[in-house]
Each structure stands twice: as structure tokens, then as C-alpha cells.
Design a protein around this motif. Structure first.
Motif, PDB file in Angstrom:
ATOM      1  N   PRO A  72       0.803  -1.233   0.000  1.00 53.50           N
ATOM      2  CA  PRO A  72       0.000   0.000   0.000  1.00 53.50           C
ATOM      3  C   PRO A  72       0.833   1.279   0.000  1.00 53.50           C
ATOM      4  O   PRO A  72       0.481   2.245  -0.680  1.00 53.50           O
ATOM      5  CB  PRO A  72      -0.838  -0.123   1.274  1.00 53.50           C
ATOM      6  CG  PRO A  72      -0.113  -1.111   2.131  1.00 53.50           C
ATOM      7  CD  PRO A  72       0.533  -2.062   1.195  1.00 53.50           C
ATOM      8  N   LEU A  73       1.932   1.313   0.756  1.00 48.32           N
ATOM      9  CA  LEU A  73       2.756   2.526   0.761  1.00 48.32           C
ATOM     10  C   LEU A  73       3.453   2.734  -0.580  1.00 48.32           C
ATOM     11  O   LEU A  73       3.562   3.862  -1.068  1.00 48.32           O
ATOM     12  CB  LEU A  73       3.798   2.456   1.881  1.00 48.32           C
ATOM     13  CG  LEU A  73       3.451   3.136   3.204  1.00 48.32           C
ATOM     14  CD1 LEU A  73       4.609   3.042   4.179  1.00 48.32           C
ATOM     15  CD2 LEU A  73       3.053   4.590   2.985  1.00 48.32           C
ATOM     16  N   THR A  74       3.902   1.647  -1.172  1.00 46.25           N
ATOM     17  CA  THR A  74       4.526   1.752  -2.488  1.00 46.25           C
ATOM     18  C   THR A  74       3.532   2.258  -3.517  1.00 46.25           C
ATOM     19  O   THR A  74       3.856   3.133  -4.343  1.00 46.25           O
ATOM     20  CB  THR A  74       5.101   0.393  -2.936  1.00 46.25           C
ATOM     21  OG1 THR A  74       6.057  -0.048  -1.964  1.00 46.25           O
ATOM     22  CG2 THR A  74       5.762   0.498  -4.292  1.00 46.25           C
ATOM     23  N   ARG A  75       2.323   1.729  -3.482  1.00 45.56           N
ATOM     24  CA  ARG A  75       1.284   2.198  -4.408  1.00 45.56           C
ATOM     25  C   ARG A  75       0.993   3.682  -4.186  1.00 45.56           C
ATOM     26  O   ARG A  75       0.790   4.436  -5.150  1.00 45.56           O
ATOM     27  CB  ARG A  75       0.003   1.378  -4.233  1.00 45.56           C
ATOM     28  CG  ARG A  75       0.086  -0.046  -4.775  1.00 45.56           C
ATOM     29  CD  ARG A  75      -1.284  -0.718  -4.726  1.00 45.56           C
ATOM     30  NE  ARG A  75      -1.273  -2.042  -5.262  1.00 45.56           N
ATOM     31  CZ  ARG A  75      -1.384  -2.342  -6.559  1.00 45.56           C
ATOM     32  NH1 ARG A  75      -1.505  -1.360  -7.440  1.00 45.56           N
ATOM     33  NH2 ARG A  75      -1.385  -3.594  -6.957  1.00 45.56           N
ATOM     34  N   ARG A  76       0.974   4.094  -2.932  1.00 49.30           N
ATOM     35  CA  ARG A  76       0.724   5.507  -2.643  1.00 49.30           C
ATOM     36  C   ARG A  76       1.832   6.377  -3.209  1.00 49.30           C
ATOM     37  O   ARG A  76       1.580   7.429  -3.822  1.00 49.30           O
ATOM     38  CB  ARG A  76       0.592   5.713  -1.139  1.00 49.30           C
ATOM     39  CG  ARG A  76       0.242   7.151  -0.759  1.00 49.30           C
ATOM     40  CD  ARG A  76       0.136   7.321   0.739  1.00 49.30           C
ATOM     41  NE  ARG A  76      -0.118   8.715   1.094  1.00 49.30           N
ATOM     42  CZ  ARG A  76      -0.031   9.194   2.327  1.00 49.30           C
ATOM     43  NH1 ARG A  76       0.272   8.394   3.349  1.00 49.30           N
ATOM     44  NH2 ARG A  76      -0.272  10.477   2.571  1.00 49.30           N
TER      45      ARG A  76
END
Length: 283
Positions: A267-271
Motif C-alpha cells: 500500500p505505501l509503495t502504491r501511494r
């Protein structure tokens, strides 16, 4: 229509482009290159790329043949001539043409300048959706990795190892610590959400996308930690990704056959990828 390239002051069809066999870039790898992304026909973070080009040229004593405005005009002209909407602009400057000898040629020898475009799907990359697999390899490069030299044999060998293994990238390591990717900056994200990447030094290239992603993370309240990390720490990370002008923010879902983050982009990478796409004008 033939692709148009730029060689020493002239825009010419790709098939007509020529370089002397005595060019020092060909003979010695004596030159510098730079790559800027193009999104919706516009250059992305180009000023920073041109500043790095200027610095690298200065570090090895090659005169920069253009100021930033001049380079930008050439890039934009090349993009327009090729109708490029998404992809890359490649620039290379060598120490020029002279009879083969190791010392620098006379000061009046003009640098060689080559530029071309490459169409590439960056925004809707299928790899970014599923996540990239990487392997780790020994870092075999010289001691001035902060210079964006055209002498890329160690990276070629690393990238070939990755290709032979059926993965997207190779993360290089030295003394057990990850330096960077074959053509990217390596990041991990810890279980408590800290974004970790190696601090700048002569051991790695000062990535332009790296810098932008770190700035975006900090502006959005995320914690960035510049420190070295081991291969073992990468294998146990909550998430991992790499950055480059040609990949933007690329999730890593497997390292040396070990799944990272459950084998899915985290999720953080996608953000972070979303924030970078927004900055790049992908909307």
C-alpha cells in the motif's frame, strides 16, 4: 516514418546517423549520459536531470556543450519531431573524436553530442501492477558511481543475470549491503512504515527520481530514513520498490525467490507511485 535523432548539431533520420570510429565514447567509454522521461509530451523533472548531466561532465572534465535552456530546446524539438507522448529522451556527451590515445585530446576537440527518443509505456506499466521480481548480485563497479558514465559493463552483466533469471532488475550489493539496482535506486519499507534507502556517496548514483520520491514522501507525512541496509533486511522487509526515470516507482514483490509483502505491491509503495504520477502530470 523514420525516427529522428540528433547528432552533433543536426537532426537526421536514425538510419543516417553516424559516429566516428575514433570517438572516445566508443573507444574508452569516455562520456556521460542522461535520460529524461516524457509524459503527455512533456519532460518530467528535467531541470534536475540536466543539473546532474552538468555535474557529471564537470567531474570528468568534459565541457558541457549547452546550457540548461539549450538542452531543453533540443529535447523538446526532438520530442516534437518524433511525436513522442510517452517514453524517454536519451542524451550522451563524449570527449569527442581524436586519434586513439589514453590522455585527453587537445582542448579544441569538440565534444560529441547524441540524442534520441524511445517510446515506452510508463504510466500504465503492467509490471507496476503486478510487481517486479529482482535478484541480488555482487557490485563489480568502479569507485565513482556518482558519475553517470557511459561505461556500463558491470551494469550490463548485472542486468543480463537478471534477464537470464527471468526477473526485472538486479540489486547490487557490496560487503553485504545493497548499493543500488542495475539501473535504479533501491528502497525498502520497514514493518513500522519507514521508507529506507542508502544515503548518497560515491558508492551510488544520485537518482533524480529517488530525490523526488523522498521529497513527496516527506511532504505527505511519511518517514524517510537514509541508511544502508543489508540483503537480509531487504528479504524481510514489509515492502520494497525501486525508482528510475524509466520506471518511476516500481513495486518489488520478490527478491532472490523470496516473496516480499505477500508477493503483492504494498500500500505505501502504491501511494508513492500515485504521488509521483501526479507530480509527473499523468492526470
Amino acid at each position: 516514418m523514420s525516427r529522428i535523432v540528433y547528432v552533433n548539431g543536426r537532426f537526421v533520420p536514425y538510419e543516417e546517423a553516424t559516429i566516428s570510429i575514433m570517438d572516445r565514447g566508443f573507444l574508452f567509454g569516455d562520456g556521460i549520459y542522461e535520460v529524461s522521461a516524457v509524459v503527455n509530451g512533456r519532460l518530467v523533472d528535467n531541470e534536475a536531470h540536466l543539473a546532474r548531466l552538468d555535474r557529471s561532465l564537470g567531474e570528468i572534465g568534459i565541457r558541457n556543450p549547452h546550457d540548461a535552456a539549450g538542452w531543453t530546446r533540443l529535447e523538446e524539438d526532438l520530442v516534437a519531431r518524433n511525436g513522442l507522448t510517452e517514453g524517454l529522451v536519451y542524451m550522451e556527451v563524449t570527449r569527442g573524436v581524436h586519434e586513439r590515445d589514453f590522455p585527453f585530446p587537445p582542448a579544441e576537440v569538440a565534444p560529441t553530442v547524441v540524442m534520441f527518443t524511445q517510446a515506452k509505456t510508463i504510466l500504465a506499466s503492467p509490471l507496476a501492477e503486478r510487481g517486479a521480481k529482482v535478484i541480488t548480485v555482487e557490485d563489480l563497479r568502479w569507485k565513482r558511481r556518482d558519475i553517470k558514465s557511459v561505461a556500463l559493463l558491470a551494469q550490463v552483466l548485472a542486468k543480463q543475470q537478471a534477464a537470464a533469471a527471468g526477473v526485472a532488475e538486479a540489486w547490487m550489493h557490496e560487503d553485504g549491503l545493497v548499493t543500488e539496482g542495475g539501473s535504479s535506486t533501491a528502497f525498502i519499507i520497514t514493518e513500522d512504515g519507514r521508507i529506507v534507502t542508502r544515503p548518497l556517496s560515491t558508492a551510488l548514483l544520485p537518482g533524480i527520481t529517488r530525490r523526488a520520491v523522498m521529497r513527496l514522501a516527506e511532504e505527505n507525512g511519511l518517514t524517510v530514513e537514509e541508511r544502508a541496509f543489508t540483503v537480509e533486511e531487504a528479504l524481510s522487509a514489509a515492502e520494497a520498490f525501486y525508482t528510475s526515470a524509466s520506471a518511476f516507482v516500481m513495486p518489488v514483490t520478490e527478491i532472490d525467490g523470496t516473496r516480499v509483502g505477500g508477493g503483492q505491491p504494498g500500500p505505501l509503495t502504491r501511494r508513492l507511485r500515485g504521488l509521483y504520477l501526479e507530480m509527473a502530470g499523468a492526470g
